[in-house]
Design a protein around this motif. Sequence first.
Motif, PDB file in Angstrom:
ATOM      1  N   GLY A  91       0.820  -1.210   0.000  1.00 34.96           N
ATOM      2  CA  GLY A  91       0.000   0.000   0.000  1.00 34.96           C
ATOM      3  C   GLY A  91       0.853   1.259   0.000  1.00 34.96           C
ATOM      4  N   ARG A  92       1.968   1.226   0.739  1.00 39.95           N
ATOM      5  CA  ARG A  92       2.892   2.367   0.732  1.00 39.95           C
ATOM      6  C   ARG A  92       3.466   2.579  -0.667  1.00 39.95           C
ATOM      7  N   ILE A  93       3.816   1.475  -1.326  1.00 41.20           N
ATOM      8  CA  ILE A  93       4.356   1.586  -2.688  1.00 41.20           C
ATOM      9  C   ILE A  93       3.318   2.218  -3.601  1.00 41.20           C
ATOM     10  N   GLN A  94       2.081   1.731  -3.498  1.00 47.39           N
ATOM     11  CA  GLN A  94       1.031   2.269  -4.371  1.00 47.39           C
ATOM     12  C   GLN A  94       0.788   3.753  -4.095  1.00 47.39           C
ATOM     13  N   THR A  95       0.833   4.144  -2.842  1.00 48.99           N
ATOM     14  CA  THR A  95       0.637   5.555  -2.489  1.00 48.99           C
ATOM     15  C   THR A  95       1.712   6.425  -3.135  1.00 48.99           C
ATOM     16  N   GLU A  96       2.973   5.999  -3.022  1.00 44.86           N
ATOM     17  CA  GLU A  96       4.078   6.774  -3.605  1.00 44.86           C
ATOM     18  C   GLU A  96       3.983   6.831  -5.124  1.00 44.86           C
ATOM     19  N   VAL A  97       3.692   5.678  -5.732  1.00 49.24           N
ATOM     20  CA  VAL A  97       3.597   5.623  -7.194  1.00 49.24           C
ATOM     21  C   VAL A  97       2.483   6.533  -7.685  1.00 49.24           C
ATOM     22  N   THR A  98       1.327   6.453  -7.035  1.00 49.34           N
ATOM     23  CA  THR A  98       0.189   7.291  -7.437  1.00 49.34           C
ATOM     24  C   THR A  98       0.509   8.767  -7.271  1.00 49.34           C
ATOM     25  N   SER A  99       1.149   9.114  -6.145  1.00 45.44           N
ATOM     26  CA  SER A  99       1.478  10.508  -5.877  1.00 45.44           C
ATOM     27  C   SER A  99       2.433  11.068  -6.929  1.00 45.44           C
ATOM     28  N   ILE A 100       3.459  10.296  -7.275  1.00 43.09           N
ATOM     29  CA  ILE A 100       4.436  10.765  -8.266  1.00 43.09           C
ATOM     30  C   ILE A 100       3.794  10.883  -9.641  1.00 43.09           C
ATOM     31  N   ARG A 101       2.990   9.885 -10.013  1.00 43.19           N
ATOM     32  CA  ARG A 101       2.312   9.949 -11.319  1.00 43.19           C
ATOM     33  C   ARG A 101       1.381  11.161 -11.379  1.00 43.19           C
ATOM     34  N   PHE A 102       0.712  11.446 -10.268  1.00 43.96           N
ATOM     35  CA  PHE A 102      -0.211  12.570 -10.225  1.00 43.96           C
ATOM     36  C   PHE A 102       0.547  13.891 -10.310  1.00 43.96           C
ATOM     37  N   SER A 103       1.633  14.011  -9.545  1.00 48.71           N
ATOM     38  CA  SER A 103       2.379  15.273  -9.519  1.00 48.71           C
ATOM     39  C   SER A 103       3.173  15.495 -10.800  1.00 48.71           C
ATOM     40  N   ALA A 104       3.404  14.420 -11.569  1.00 46.92           N
ATOM     41  CA  ALA A 104       4.135  14.567 -12.828  1.00 46.92           C
ATOM     42  C   ALA A 104       3.234  15.047 -13.963  1.00 46.92           C
ATOM     43  N   HIS A 105       1.946  15.147 -13.693  1.00 45.37           N
ATOM     44  CA  HIS A 105       1.009  15.601 -14.726  1.00 45.37           C
ATOM     45  C   HIS A 105       1.348  17.039 -15.120  1.00 45.37           C
ATOM     46  N   PRO A 106       1.230  17.353 -16.417  1.00 50.18           N
ATOM     47  CA  PRO A 106       1.570  18.718 -16.868  1.00 50.18           C
ATOM     48  C   PRO A 106       0.825  19.835 -16.132  1.00 50.18           C
ATOM     49  N   ALA A 107      -0.336  19.508 -15.579  1.00 48.28           N
ATOM     50  CA  ALA A 107      -1.100  20.544 -14.867  1.00 48.28           C
ATOM     51  C   ALA A 107      -0.365  21.023 -13.614  1.00 48.28           C
ATOM     52  N   HIS A 108       0.552  20.170 -13.096  1.00 53.44           N
ATOM     53  CA  HIS A 108       1.321  20.545 -11.903  1.00 53.44           C
ATOM     54  C   HIS A 108       2.670  21.090 -12.351  1.00 53.44           C
ATOM     55  N   LYS A 109       2.747  22.386 -12.434  1.00 53.46           N
ATOM     56  CA  LYS A 109       3.989  23.013 -12.907  1.00 53.46           C
ATOM     57  C   LYS A 109       4.950  23.167 -11.732  1.00 53.46           C
ATOM     58  N   LYS A 110       5.948  22.284 -11.711  1.00 55.51           N
ATOM     59  CA  LYS A 110       6.917  22.327 -10.622  1.00 55.51           C
ATOM     60  C   LYS A 110       8.309  22.482 -11.204  1.00 55.51           C
ATOM     61  N   GLU A 111       9.180  22.991 -10.377  1.00 56.70           N
ATOM     62  CA  GLU A 111      10.578  23.099 -10.774  1.00 56.70           C
ATOM     63  C   GLU A 111      11.155  21.689 -10.941  1.00 56.70           C
ATOM     64  N   LYS A 112      12.122  21.573 -11.857  1.00 55.80           N
ATOM     65  CA  LYS A 112      12.754  20.272 -12.072  1.00 55.80           C
ATOM     66  C   LYS A 112      13.413  19.747 -10.806  1.00 55.80           C
ATOM     67  N   THR A 113      14.027  20.638 -10.054  1.00 59.94           N
ATOM     68  CA  THR A 113      14.720  20.206  -8.827  1.00 59.94           C
ATOM     69  C   THR A 113      13.731  19.682  -7.790  1.00 59.94           C
ATOM     70  N   GLU A 114      12.592  20.352  -7.703  1.00 58.78           N
ATOM     71  CA  GLU A 114      11.571  19.910  -6.744  1.00 58.78           C
ATOM     72  C   GLU A 114      11.015  18.554  -7.149  1.00 58.78           C
ATOM     73  N   ARG A 115      10.754  18.371  -8.457  1.00 55.23           N
ATOM     74  CA  ARG A 115      10.230  17.100  -8.945  1.00 55.23           C
ATOM     75  C   ARG A 115      11.258  15.981  -8.755  1.00 55.23           C
ATOM     76  N   ALA A 116      12.530  16.310  -8.989  1.00 54.18           N
ATOM     77  CA  ALA A 116      13.591  15.310  -8.814  1.00 54.18           C
ATOM     78  C   ALA A 116      13.704  14.896  -7.348  1.00 54.18           C
ATOM     79  N   ARG A 117      13.549  15.871  -6.440  1.00 56.39           N
ATOM     80  CA  ARG A 117      13.617  15.564  -5.008  1.00 56.39           C
ATOM     81  C   ARG A 117      12.464  14.661  -4.589  1.00 56.39           C
ATOM     82  N   GLU A 118      11.261  14.945  -5.090  1.00 58.54           N
ATOM     83  CA  GLU A 118      10.093  14.127  -4.773  1.00 58.54           C
ATOM     84  C   GLU A 118      10.271  12.702  -5.315  1.00 58.54           C
TER      85      GLU A 118
END
Length: 194
Positions: A91-118
């Motif tokens: 369940g922890r794995i699924q939570t992390e995978v879902t969160s990263i896939r969600f935050s990687a969506h183009p609608a979430h404009k984040k800095e490359k460094t922030e995305r790399a850290r996440e």
Amino acid sequence: MTDIAQALAIHDMASRIDRLRFQLRTLPPAPTIPDVRTVSSQINTLARITTAISERIDQCLADLPSPGSKSALLAYSGSIAPLGEAITELGRIQTEVTSIRFSAHPAHKKEKTERARETSLANEVISGSCEAADEILEIVVSGLREEEAKLAPSSTGRFRAASQPAHAPAPWPRHTPDLPPPPPHLTPHAPKTR
């Protein structure tokens, strides 16, 4: 159920868990993030195994005067809590995978460094949870195999051999030794000409 039948049922359950462990090891290593559907499928598989073990516990309770049922009941009961822990890790794995896939969506404009850290933090959680789940499942399999051996010590090796993949047949030799020439009376004669 007879002791042999109980041992076979335990062997089958342990083999199912072993197959799941193999699937967990096929998840891509960091920094690749696994696919959400793959992790969900593994959680569903583990949930089905846990449900099947709960059903086996009910069957053992119904057949409790049998000594084999008592041993199987102890083996199955002891595996329920660890399987719950393994589901938590998945369940922890699924939570992390879902969160990263969600935050990687183009609608979430984040800095490359922030995305790399996440992504780096997610990889740490995923790797740790994979290892933890594998260790937990290994302990469950080991416990089931011990009870299997107690119930049918003479048949345990045969059960395991039957579940192992068959060995490939030995290849044909690449070089065949030179054969002696056939006797003269067996050599074909040239057709007679007129």
